[in-house]
Design a protein around this motif. Structure first.
Motif, mmCIF file in Angstrom:
data_model
loop_
_atom_site.group_PDB
_atom_site.id
_atom_site.type_symbol
_atom_site.label_atom_id
_atom_site.label_comp_id
_atom_site.label_asym_id
_atom_site.label_seq_id
_atom_site.Cartn_x
_atom_site.Cartn_y
_atom_site.Cartn_z
ATOM 1 N N LEU A 1 1.481 3.434 -3.791
ATOM 2 C CA LEU A 1 2.218 2.650 -4.786
ATOM 3 C C LEU A 1 3.710 2.983 -4.751
ATOM 4 N N GLN A 2 4.030 4.272 -4.647
ATOM 5 C CA GLN A 2 5.429 4.687 -4.603
ATOM 6 C C GLN A 2 6.135 4.112 -3.373
ATOM 7 N N LEU A 3 5.484 4.175 -2.229
ATOM 8 C CA LEU A 3 6.082 3.660 -0.996
ATOM 9 C C LEU A 3 6.192 2.136 -1.017
ATOM 10 N N SER A 4 5.208 1.476 -1.599
ATOM 11 C CA SER A 4 5.253 0.016 -1.718
ATOM 12 C C SER A 4 6.425 -0.401 -2.607
ATOM 13 N N LYS A 5 6.626 0.331 -3.684
ATOM 14 C CA LYS A 5 7.745 0.056 -4.577
ATOM 15 C C LYS A 5 9.073 0.271 -3.855
#
Length: 231
Positions: A171-175
């Motif tokens: 999720l952090q990398l997608s954001k």
């Protein structure tokens, strides 16, 4: 060689170590419903390697993708689903191949087959002009067979995706990916607007030059004035 799809369904249950519901349908690709625990396999004319890859991929979701409604979380509400899907696919494929080492060969051969048959429809396409998220998706699936270009920032993100172990990291990398692409689109928009304004704005020096020529051309002492300007 005909693939026995029922056997592949049993393989999925064995790998997932649970009694998954396995459905065989005429669909575009395989999928897994993390809440209903339903794995759908397409009825393709494909090799054993492709089917084993599909099973391995979806079992990866069964084992590692949580049933988490992250879209209602304020921190990630604006992140497109496609971004999370791409990064999560990379993570679960790494984990399933680590858990079942024999799948590594199946994944390699399957993606080679899909690339050779132009499954991703890249023929005559400049895939390096694709969006960053699409290029990253290609990199983790058939990057071995493509000549993909990435800058330093993009390579750092790819390295981080390769290292991702948890869904929270996904999720952090997608954001982060979404914010980078959003910033780039905004910069491109501003650059385009600036170019349009420059194109519309008159060149004041050129205007002044034309005015001087017009004045001189109509002046009774034109020749004399021109000589003076030369001096």
């Amino acid at each position: 060689m005909t693939v026995n799809i029922e056997i592949k369904g049993n393989l999925a249950r064995l790998l997932a170590t649970e009694n998954l519901i396995v459905e065989h349908k005429k669909v575009d690709t395989a999928s897994f419903d993390v809440e209903r625990r339903v794995l759908v396999l397409p009825m393709w004319q494909a090799s054993r390697h492709v089917y084993d890859m599909l099973v391995g991929h979806e079992v990866g979701h069964a084992l590692y993708t949580p049933a988490r409604n992250w879209k209602i979380e304020e921190e990630y509400s604006e992140v497109p689903m496609d971004y999370v899907n791409v990064v999560e696919d990379a993570r679960i494929e790494k984990l399933i191949k680590k858990k079942f080492a024999g799948l590594n060969k199946d994944f390699f051969n399957a993606y080679r087959e899909l690339n050779d048959t132009d499954f991703f429809e890249l023929k005559d396409e400049d895939y390096n002009a694709f969006s960053l998220i699409d290029k990253i998706n290609l990199y983790f699936k058939i990057g071995t067979f493509l000549d993909l270009d990435f800058d330093d920032v993009e390579n750092d993100i790819i390295t981080d995706i390769t290292k991702a172990e948890t869904f929270e990291e996904v999720l952090q990398l997608s954001k982060k990916l979404f914010e980078i692409e959003k910033q780039r689109r905004e910069e491109q928009k501003q650059q385009q607007q600036q170019q349009e304004e420059e194109y519309k704005a008159p060149d004041l020096n050129l205007v002044e030059h034309h005015l001087q020529e017009k004045i001189l051309s109509n002046h009774p002492l034109r020749d004399h004035l021109m000589e003076m300007l030369k001096d």
